[in-house]
Design a protein around this motif. Sequence first.
Motif, PDB file in Angstrom:
ATOM      1  N   VAL A 111      36.883  39.737  30.168  1.00  0.00           N
ATOM      2  CA  VAL A 111      36.620  38.415  30.733  1.00  0.00           C
ATOM      3  C   VAL A 111      35.815  38.558  32.022  1.00  0.00           C
ATOM      4  N   ALA A 112      34.644  37.915  32.073  1.00  0.00           N
ATOM      5  CA  ALA A 112      33.814  37.922  33.274  1.00  0.00           C
ATOM      6  C   ALA A 112      34.281  36.859  34.257  1.00  0.00           C
ATOM      7  N   ASP A 113      34.654  35.671  33.742  1.00  0.00           N
ATOM      8  CA  ASP A 113      35.098  34.592  34.604  1.00  0.00           C
ATOM      9  C   ASP A 113      35.868  33.579  33.779  1.00  0.00           C
ATOM     10  N   ALA A 114      36.642  32.749  34.467  1.00  0.00           N
ATOM     11  CA  ALA A 114      37.387  31.664  33.830  1.00  0.00           C
ATOM     12  C   ALA A 114      37.065  30.381  34.589  1.00  0.00           C
ATOM     13  N   ALA A 115      36.946  29.284  33.842  1.00  0.00           N
ATOM     14  CA  ALA A 115      36.635  27.995  34.466  1.00  0.00           C
ATOM     15  C   ALA A 115      37.551  26.926  33.892  1.00  0.00           C
ATOM     16  N   GLY A 137      29.856  28.476  21.697  1.00  0.00           N
ATOM     17  CA  GLY A 137      30.811  29.566  21.608  1.00  0.00           C
ATOM     18  C   GLY A 137      31.942  29.235  20.653  1.00  0.00           C
ATOM     19  N   THR A 138      33.134  29.746  20.959  1.00  0.00           N
ATOM     20  CA  THR A 138      34.309  29.577  20.112  1.00  0.00           C
ATOM     21  C   THR A 138      35.351  28.783  20.890  1.00  0.00           C
ATOM     22  N   ALA A 139      36.163  28.013  20.143  1.00  0.00           N
ATOM     23  CA  ALA A 139      37.192  27.206  20.804  1.00  0.00           C
ATOM     24  C   ALA A 139      38.392  27.017  19.899  1.00  0.00           C
ATOM     25  N   LEU A 150      36.715  30.581  29.039  1.00  0.00           N
ATOM     26  CA  LEU A 150      36.514  31.976  29.417  1.00  0.00           C
ATOM     27  C   LEU A 150      35.070  32.369  29.137  1.00  0.00           C
ATOM     28  N   ARG A 151      34.442  33.012  30.107  1.00  0.00           N
ATOM     29  CA  ARG A 151      33.122  33.589  29.897  1.00  0.00           C
ATOM     30  C   ARG A 151      33.344  35.088  29.768  1.00  0.00           C
ATOM     31  N   LEU A 152      32.990  35.623  28.613  1.00  0.00           N
ATOM     32  CA  LEU A 152      33.230  37.030  28.336  1.00  0.00           C
ATOM     33  C   LEU A 152      32.018  37.862  28.738  1.00  0.00           C
ATOM     34  N   TRP A 153      32.245  39.158  28.931  1.00  0.00           N
ATOM     35  CA  TRP A 153      31.166  40.052  29.345  1.00  0.00           C
ATOM     36  C   TRP A 153      30.072  40.157  28.298  1.00  0.00           C
TER      37      TRP A 153
END
Length: 185
Positions: A111-115, A137-139, A150-153
């Motif tokens: 995980v790069a970041d969470a919003a 993306g996916t949800a 979540l923004r993944l690497w």
Amino acid sequence: MRDHPHGETGTPEGPHPEVWTGRATNRGQWLLALGGAACMALGIELAVDSAWASGVAPLVMSVVGCIAAGLLVLFGTLAFVHVSVKVDEDCLEVRCGHIGVPRRRIPLSQVADAAFAPCVTPHQWGGWGYRWRPEKGTAVVVRRGEAVVLRLWDGHTFTITVDNAETAVDVIRARLTPKATDAAH
């Protein structure tokens, strides 16, 4: 969607728990499940009361079609009546429905970041359930309301509708490696 009746732990201002849990529920999908059960009942009724004068093939096709459609609707809706999210020291885990399937486990090292997203709707994702859209993306969407994004690497995003999403984002951000938080900001 700001009340949190399911006993989620932690607050945005307070200390973060070792394991954060959250949940979101959509009671409206029980009506769809009843429709699936009714379709199955129709298929069973056709099989038991087989007074069809047009032959066996149309009867078998009708029975199998009703039961198959009923099972598809029934299990498809029950799988997304609720979603459970658990964040521990190493990963985020999402489980759907009563048996926890589908499930996804995302290590926090990915995980790069969470919003925090204040309002995610099924309409934005094309309906309820486990969704994928190339541009988004996916949800996992079980209801309208707040969500964790979540923004993944690897450049992908993963969105989950869950009550008390703001606290979940705070917990996830607190557990990201320093490399992740420096690169995200």
